[in-house]
Design a protein around this motif. Structure first.
Motif, PDB file in Angstrom:
ATOM      1  N   GLY A   1       0.812  -1.217   0.000  1.00 61.47           N
ATOM      2  CA  GLY A   1       0.000   0.000   0.000  1.00 61.47           C
ATOM      3  C   GLY A   1       0.843   1.263   0.000  1.00 61.47           C
ATOM      4  O   GLY A   1       0.514   2.244  -0.676  1.00 61.47           O
ATOM      5  N   LEU A   2       1.943   1.245   0.734  1.00 61.95           N
ATOM      6  CA  LEU A   2       2.835   2.405   0.772  1.00 61.95           C
ATOM      7  C   LEU A   2       3.470   2.656  -0.594  1.00 61.95           C
ATOM      8  O   LEU A   2       3.523   3.795  -1.061  1.00 61.95           O
ATOM      9  CB  LEU A   2       3.913   2.199   1.832  1.00 61.95           C
TER      10      LEU A   2
ATOM     11  N   ARG B   1       1.437   6.692  -6.869  1.00 65.16           N
ATOM     12  CA  ARG B   1       0.336   7.563  -7.308  1.00 65.16           C
ATOM     13  C   ARG B   1       0.653   9.029  -7.050  1.00 65.16           C
ATOM     14  O   ARG B   1       0.328   9.889  -7.856  1.00 65.16           O
ATOM     15  CB  ARG B   1      -0.964   7.174  -6.613  1.00 65.16           C
ATOM     16  N   ALA B   2       1.277   9.326  -5.922  1.00 61.96           N
ATOM     17  CA  ALA B   2       1.638  10.716  -5.622  1.00 61.96           C
ATOM     18  C   ALA B   2       2.661  11.232  -6.635  1.00 61.96           C
ATOM     19  O   ALA B   2       2.547  12.366  -7.124  1.00 61.96           O
ATOM     20  CB  ALA B   2       2.181  10.827  -4.202  1.00 61.96           C
TER      21      ALA B   2
ATOM     22  N   HIS C   1       0.925  17.062 -13.132  1.00 63.12           N
ATOM     23  CA  HIS C   1       0.730  18.495 -12.973  1.00 63.12           C
ATOM     24  C   HIS C   1       1.867  19.277 -13.628  1.00 63.12           C
ATOM     25  O   HIS C   1       1.653  20.368 -14.148  1.00 63.12           O
ATOM     26  CB  HIS C   1       0.597  18.856 -11.499  1.00 63.12           C
ATOM     27  N   GLU C   2       3.078  18.716 -13.606  1.00 64.44           N
ATOM     28  CA  GLU C   2       4.191  19.378 -14.285  1.00 64.44           C
ATOM     29  C   GLU C   2       3.994  19.366 -15.800  1.00 64.44           C
ATOM     30  O   GLU C   2       4.327  20.328 -16.483  1.00 64.44           O
ATOM     31  CB  GLU C   2       5.515  18.710 -13.922  1.00 64.44           C
ATOM     32  N   ILE C   3       3.441  18.288 -16.336  1.00 61.28           N
ATOM     33  CA  ILE C   3       3.173  18.214 -17.775  1.00 61.28           C
ATOM     34  C   ILE C   3       2.135  19.260 -18.169  1.00 61.28           C
ATOM     35  O   ILE C   3       2.304  19.992 -19.149  1.00 61.28           O
ATOM     36  CB  ILE C   3       2.708  16.794 -18.169  1.00 61.28           C
TER      37      ILE C   3
ATOM     38  N   LYS D   1      -1.535   9.818 -17.550  1.00 59.02           N
ATOM     39  CA  LYS D   1      -2.129   8.565 -17.085  1.00 59.02           C
ATOM     40  C   LYS D   1      -1.788   8.377 -15.611  1.00 59.02           C
ATOM     41  O   LYS D   1      -0.635   8.486 -15.215  1.00 59.02           O
ATOM     42  CB  LYS D   1      -1.557   7.420 -17.907  1.00 59.02           C
ATOM     43  N   THR D   2      -2.794   8.098 -14.800  1.00 61.08           N
ATOM     44  CA  THR D   2      -2.527   7.830 -13.394  1.00 61.08           C
ATOM     45  C   THR D   2      -2.037   6.396 -13.226  1.00 61.08           C
ATOM     46  O   THR D   2      -2.343   5.523 -14.038  1.00 61.08           O
ATOM     47  CB  THR D   2      -3.791   8.025 -12.529  1.00 61.08           C
ATOM     48  N   ALA D   3      -1.288   6.174 -12.182  1.00 64.84           N
ATOM     49  CA  ALA D   3      -0.718   4.848 -11.927  1.00 64.84           C
ATOM     50  C   ALA D   3      -1.819   3.874 -11.517  1.00 64.84           C
ATOM     51  O   ALA D   3      -2.698   4.199 -10.727  1.00 64.84           O
ATOM     52  CB  ALA D   3       0.330   4.931 -10.838  1.00 64.84           C
TER      53      ALA D   3
END
Length: 90
Positions: free
Chosen positions: A18-19, A25-26, A33-35, A52-54
């Motif tokens: 989970g960590l 994801r973070a 956000h940088e893109i 794309k999110t992880a």
């Protein structure tokens, strides 16, 4: 191995899974956000990027650690029941 140590190690594997997923994801969120910020800084020319999110299966170790943790917890429960001990007696 000590019988109470196996489920603890299983829980640690699940928490580590989970960590790792949360960190991934973070990092993906920050990178996306940088893109988008780079796109907006260039006056919005061209196509809008779609980051794309992880996903859970993107990192090989996340599902691997989760499966190992679950397997260790199941194994410890079956091992206790085989030896004649139940959860109620512990």
């Amino acid at each position: 191995m000590h019988s109470k140590l196996i489920p603890l190690i299983g829980a640690i594997f699940i928490m580590l899974s989970g960590l790792l997923y949360t960190i991934e994801r973070a990092a993906t969120n920050i990178a996306s956000h940088e893109i988008i910020a780079g796109f907006l800084a260039g006056n919005g020319t061209g196509a809008v990027p779609e980051p794309k999110t992880a996903e859970f299966t993107d990192n090989f170790f996340v599902p691997l650690f989760a499966i190992i943790g679950i397997a260790l917890i199941i194994y410890s429960g079956r091992r206790k029941n085989i030896r004649g001990l139940t959860w109620k007696k512990l």
